[in-house]
Design a protein around this motif. Structure first.
Motif, PDB file in Angstrom:
ATOM      1  N   UNK A 167       0.853  -1.179   0.000  1.00  0.00           N
ATOM      2  CA  UNK A 167       0.000   0.000   0.000  1.00  0.00           C
ATOM      3  C   UNK A 167       0.892   1.233   0.000  1.00  0.00           C
ATOM      4  N   UNK A 168       0.567   2.167  -0.875  1.00  0.00           N
ATOM      5  CA  UNK A 168       1.317   3.416  -0.996  1.00  0.00           C
ATOM      6  C   UNK A 168       0.346   4.574  -0.834  1.00  0.00           C
ATOM      7  N   UNK A 169       0.866   5.715  -0.384  1.00  0.00           N
ATOM      8  CA  UNK A 169       0.002   6.884  -0.241  1.00  0.00           C
ATOM      9  C   UNK A 169       0.724   8.134  -0.720  1.00  0.00           C
ATOM     10  N   UNK A 170      -0.004   9.242  -0.675  1.00  0.00           N
ATOM     11  CA  UNK A 170       0.579  10.535  -1.014  1.00  0.00           C
ATOM     12  C   UNK A 170       1.033  10.631  -2.458  1.00  0.00           C
ATOM     13  N   UNK A 171       2.161  11.304  -2.649  1.00  0.00           N
ATOM     14  CA  UNK A 171       2.699  11.532  -3.986  1.00  0.00           C
ATOM     15  C   UNK A 171       3.090  10.205  -4.647  1.00  0.00           C
ATOM     16  N   UNK A 172       3.608   9.267  -3.858  1.00  0.00           N
ATOM     17  CA  UNK A 172       3.988   7.965  -4.411  1.00  0.00           C
ATOM     18  C   UNK A 172       2.774   7.253  -4.983  1.00  0.00           C
ATOM     19  N   UNK A 173       1.657   7.265  -4.256  1.00  0.00           N
ATOM     20  CA  UNK A 173       0.425   6.662  -4.786  1.00  0.00           C
ATOM     21  C   UNK A 173       0.017   7.353  -6.079  1.00  0.00           C
ATOM     22  N   UNK A 174       0.132   8.658  -6.092  1.00  0.00           N
ATOM     23  CA  UNK A 174      -0.226   9.447  -7.279  1.00  0.00           C
ATOM     24  C   UNK A 174       0.571   8.991  -8.505  1.00  0.00           C
ATOM     25  N   UNK A 175       1.896   8.854  -8.349  1.00  0.00           N
ATOM     26  CA  UNK A 175       2.742   8.445  -9.471  1.00  0.00           C
ATOM     27  C   UNK A 175       2.397   7.015  -9.899  1.00  0.00           C
ATOM     28  N   UNK A 176       2.147   6.140  -8.937  1.00  0.00           N
ATOM     29  CA  UNK A 176       1.775   4.758  -9.267  1.00  0.00           C
ATOM     30  C   UNK A 176       0.454   4.726 -10.028  1.00  0.00           C
ATOM     31  N   UNK A 177      -0.555   5.470  -9.562  1.00  0.00           N
ATOM     32  CA  UNK A 177      -1.828   5.530 -10.297  1.00  0.00           C
ATOM     33  C   UNK A 177      -1.583   5.997 -11.740  1.00  0.00           C
ATOM     34  N   UNK A 178      -0.775   7.038 -11.906  1.00  0.00           N
ATOM     35  CA  UNK A 178      -0.508   7.606 -13.230  1.00  0.00           C
ATOM     36  C   UNK A 178       0.160   6.573 -14.145  1.00  0.00           C
ATOM     37  N   UNK A 179       1.200   5.915 -13.646  1.00  0.00           N
ATOM     38  CA  UNK A 179       1.911   4.923 -14.476  1.00  0.00           C
ATOM     39  C   UNK A 179       1.048   3.692 -14.715  1.00  0.00           C
ATOM     40  N   UNK A 180       0.279   3.295 -13.716  1.00  0.00           N
ATOM     41  CA  UNK A 180      -0.628   2.155 -13.874  1.00  0.00           C
ATOM     42  C   UNK A 180      -1.640   2.436 -14.976  1.00  0.00           C
ATOM     43  N   UNK A 181      -2.141   3.664 -15.023  1.00  0.00           N
ATOM     44  CA  UNK A 181      -3.068   4.028 -16.100  1.00  0.00           C
ATOM     45  C   UNK A 181      -2.455   3.750 -17.466  1.00  0.00           C
TER      46      UNK A 181
END
Length: 192
Positions: free
Chosen positions: A137-151
């Motif tokens: 589980x990741x949060x904050x900016x790291x979660x944001x970057x993961x969501x973006x790359x996952x997309x």
């Protein structure tokens, strides 16, 4: 080797990418070159579709974002320590928390930045470059970057989250990118 970044308008950016196996040809070299390409392009994440490979692979270095935040900004992400990590065959298990806005950009859509709302937290299942399984589980900016790359590995782009009026406002800029009418300080591949 530094790969050219695939520009908006190229069909590979809209494909759902395929899983890979440990015997994927030249995998370690590909990963090494993705890191080189990402850093040469001043990115914090890079997905394989962005280098014209429709496979479920992306790299993330959110450490560099967190290192460059002002002290008061760091307080906004107290639990986010950042990562430098390879994600292969990733699947999002859960997205949680309030949605929050952040001004996102993308190497494949240069010179366009827009506020995008995403959840605070992501839980993701993936294998690393050694094909060791993880669920984190990741949060904050790291979660944001993961969501973006996952997309990217699901054939989505950050502009897909914009309201229709905002999309219309940037349409001419997107058209220019598609036609290759843009100058950037890294190599790009256009679908002309």
């Amino acid at each position: 080797m530094i790969y050219p970044i695939v520009a908006y308008g190229h069909p590979v950016l809209r494909k759902v990418a395929e899983d890979i196996t440990p015997d994927y040809p030249g995998l370690q070299e590909l990963i090494d070159n993705m890191w080189k390409t990402m850093y040469a392009s001043n990115g914090v994440g890079l997905a394989a579709p962005q280098i014209n490979r429709s496979i479920r692979l992306f790299v993330v270095d959110s450490l560099q974002i967190l290192e460059n935040l002002e002290e008061d900004e760091k307080k906004e992400y107290p639990d986010d320590k950042g990562v430098k990590q390879v994600f292969i065959n990733a699947r999002i298990i859960n997205a949680a928390g309030d949605e929050w806005s952040y001004n996102e950009g993308c190497l494949s859509i240069p010179r366009i930045r827009e506020d995008v709302y995403r959840p605070e937290e992501v839980t993701i299942r993936y294998v690393d470059e050694n094909f060791q399984p993880h669920e984190q589980t990741f949060n904050g900016v790291t979660a944001r970057v993961i969501f973006h790359e996952y997309d990217h590995i699901d054939g989505k782009l950050f502009i897909d989250y914009l309201k229709p009026i905002k999309r219309r406002m940037i349409k001419s800029k997107l058209d220019d990118i598609t036609k290759g009418k843009i100058n950037v300080d890294y190599k790009m591949t256009f679908n002309k």
